[in-house]
Scaffold this motif. Structure first.
Motif, PDB file in Angstrom:
ATOM      1  N   ALA A 186       8.324   3.384  -6.835  1.00  0.00           N
ATOM      2  CA  ALA A 186       9.122   2.471  -7.662  1.00  0.00           C
ATOM      3  C   ALA A 186       9.778   1.465  -6.727  1.00  0.00           C
ATOM      4  N   THR A 187       9.150   0.344  -6.562  1.00  0.00           N
ATOM      5  CA  THR A 187       9.634  -0.676  -5.646  1.00  0.00           C
ATOM      6  C   THR A 187       9.629  -2.018  -6.354  1.00  0.00           C
ATOM      7  N   ALA A 188      10.608  -2.824  -6.065  1.00  0.00           N
ATOM      8  CA  ALA A 188      10.690  -4.176  -6.623  1.00  0.00           C
ATOM      9  C   ALA A 188      10.813  -5.149  -5.466  1.00  0.00           C
ATOM     10  N   GLU A 204       3.992 -17.250   1.117  1.00  0.00           N
ATOM     11  CA  GLU A 204       4.696 -16.294   1.969  1.00  0.00           C
ATOM     12  C   GLU A 204       5.321 -15.182   1.128  1.00  0.00           C
ATOM     13  N   VAL A 205       5.859 -15.542  -0.011  1.00  0.00           N
ATOM     14  CA  VAL A 205       6.423 -14.546  -0.916  1.00  0.00           C
ATOM     15  C   VAL A 205       5.298 -13.688  -1.486  1.00  0.00           C
ATOM     16  N   ALA A 206       4.217 -14.317  -1.885  1.00  0.00           N
ATOM     17  CA  ALA A 206       3.080 -13.588  -2.465  1.00  0.00           C
ATOM     18  C   ALA A 206       2.517 -12.569  -1.488  1.00  0.00           C
ATOM     19  N   THR A 207       2.483 -12.899  -0.197  1.00  0.00           N
ATOM     20  CA  THR A 207       1.975 -11.966   0.802  1.00  0.00           C
ATOM     21  C   THR A 207       2.755 -10.658   0.765  1.00  0.00           C
ATOM     22  N   ARG A 237       1.676  -6.846  -0.395  1.00  0.00           N
ATOM     23  CA  ARG A 237       1.865  -5.677   0.485  1.00  0.00           C
ATOM     24  C   ARG A 237       2.590  -4.554  -0.243  1.00  0.00           C
ATOM     25  N   LEU A 238       3.592  -4.896  -1.016  1.00  0.00           N
ATOM     26  CA  LEU A 238       4.329  -3.873  -1.759  1.00  0.00           C
ATOM     27  C   LEU A 238       3.455  -3.222  -2.824  1.00  0.00           C
ATOM     28  N   ALA A 239       2.546  -3.990  -3.411  1.00  0.00           N
ATOM     29  CA  ALA A 239       1.677  -3.472  -4.467  1.00  0.00           C
ATOM     30  C   ALA A 239       0.433  -2.773  -3.929  1.00  0.00           C
ATOM     31  N   PRO A 268      -2.083  -0.183  -2.707  1.00  0.00           N
ATOM     32  CA  PRO A 268      -2.124   1.271  -2.871  1.00  0.00           C
ATOM     33  C   PRO A 268      -1.906   2.031  -1.559  1.00  0.00           C
ATOM     34  N   ALA A 269      -2.146   1.393  -0.425  1.00  0.00           N
ATOM     35  CA  ALA A 269      -1.917   2.043   0.864  1.00  0.00           C
ATOM     36  C   ALA A 269      -0.434   2.144   1.202  1.00  0.00           C
ATOM     37  N   THR A 270       0.412   1.436   0.483  1.00  0.00           N
ATOM     38  CA  THR A 270       1.858   1.506   0.701  1.00  0.00           C
ATOM     39  C   THR A 270       2.383   2.701  -0.081  1.00  0.00           C
ATOM     40  N   THR A 271       2.252   3.871   0.509  1.00  0.00           N
ATOM     41  CA  THR A 271       2.557   5.106  -0.214  1.00  0.00           C
ATOM     42  C   THR A 271       3.899   5.727   0.135  1.00  0.00           C
ATOM     43  N   TRP A 272       4.543   5.286   1.188  1.00  0.00           N
ATOM     44  CA  TRP A 272       5.780   5.927   1.616  1.00  0.00           C
ATOM     45  C   TRP A 272       6.988   5.039   1.383  1.00  0.00           C
ATOM     46  N   LEU A 273       6.821   3.998   0.604  1.00  0.00           N
ATOM     47  CA  LEU A 273       7.915   3.084   0.295  1.00  0.00           C
ATOM     48  C   LEU A 273       8.233   3.212  -1.185  1.00  0.00           C
ATOM     49  N   THR A 274       9.453   3.579  -1.482  1.00  0.00           N
ATOM     50  CA  THR A 274       9.873   3.677  -2.871  1.00  0.00           C
ATOM     51  C   THR A 274      11.375   3.476  -2.958  1.00  0.00           C
TER      52      THR A 274
END
Length: 91
Positions: free
Chosen positions: A12-14, A61-64, A68-70, A72-78
Motif C-alpha cells: 500500500a504505497t502512494a 521525472e515524476v512518472a519514472t 518504480r513504485l508500481a 511488481p519487483a518493488t515488494t518491500w516498500l509499503t
C-alpha cells in the motif's frame, strides 16, 4: 491502510508528486489558466527558487518514480508516501 493490505501481501504505497495547484512540474496548467506568458514565467522562476534542486521537474521525472513504485519487483516498500518534488517539502 498498509497494515490491513499487508495481511494479503498487497503493498500500500502512494506518491506525492507535487503540491497542487500549481505543482513544480512543467505543465500547461498556468498557461491554460489564461495568465499572460510573462506572469507564467515569473511564477515558474519563483517556484524554481523554492525548490532545493533549483529547477522545476518534468512530468517524465515524476512518472519514472510512479512506475518504480508500481513495479511488481518493488515488494518491500509499503505504507510510504514519497514526496516527488525536488526537495520542495524540505523547505
Amino acid at each position: 491502510m498498509s497494515p490491513a493490505a499487508g495481511r494479503w501481501n498487497w503493498p500500500a504505497t502512494a506518491s506525492a508528486p507535487t503540491p497542487w495547484p500549481p505543482g513544480p512540474t512543467e505543465s500547461q496548467a498556468q498557461t491554460g489558466a489564461g495568465l499572460p506568458e510573462t506572469v507564467v514565467q515569473q511564477i515558474k522562476r519563483e517556484e524554481a527558487a523554492r525548490i532545493p534542486l533549483g529547477r522545476r521537474g518534468e512530468p517524465e521525472e515524476v512518472a519514472t518514480w510512479i512506475l518504480r513504485l508500481a513495479d511488481p519487483a518493488t515488494t518491500w516498500l509499503t505504507g510510504q508516501v514519497p514526496a516527488i518534488d525536488g526537495g520542495l517539502n524540505l523547505t
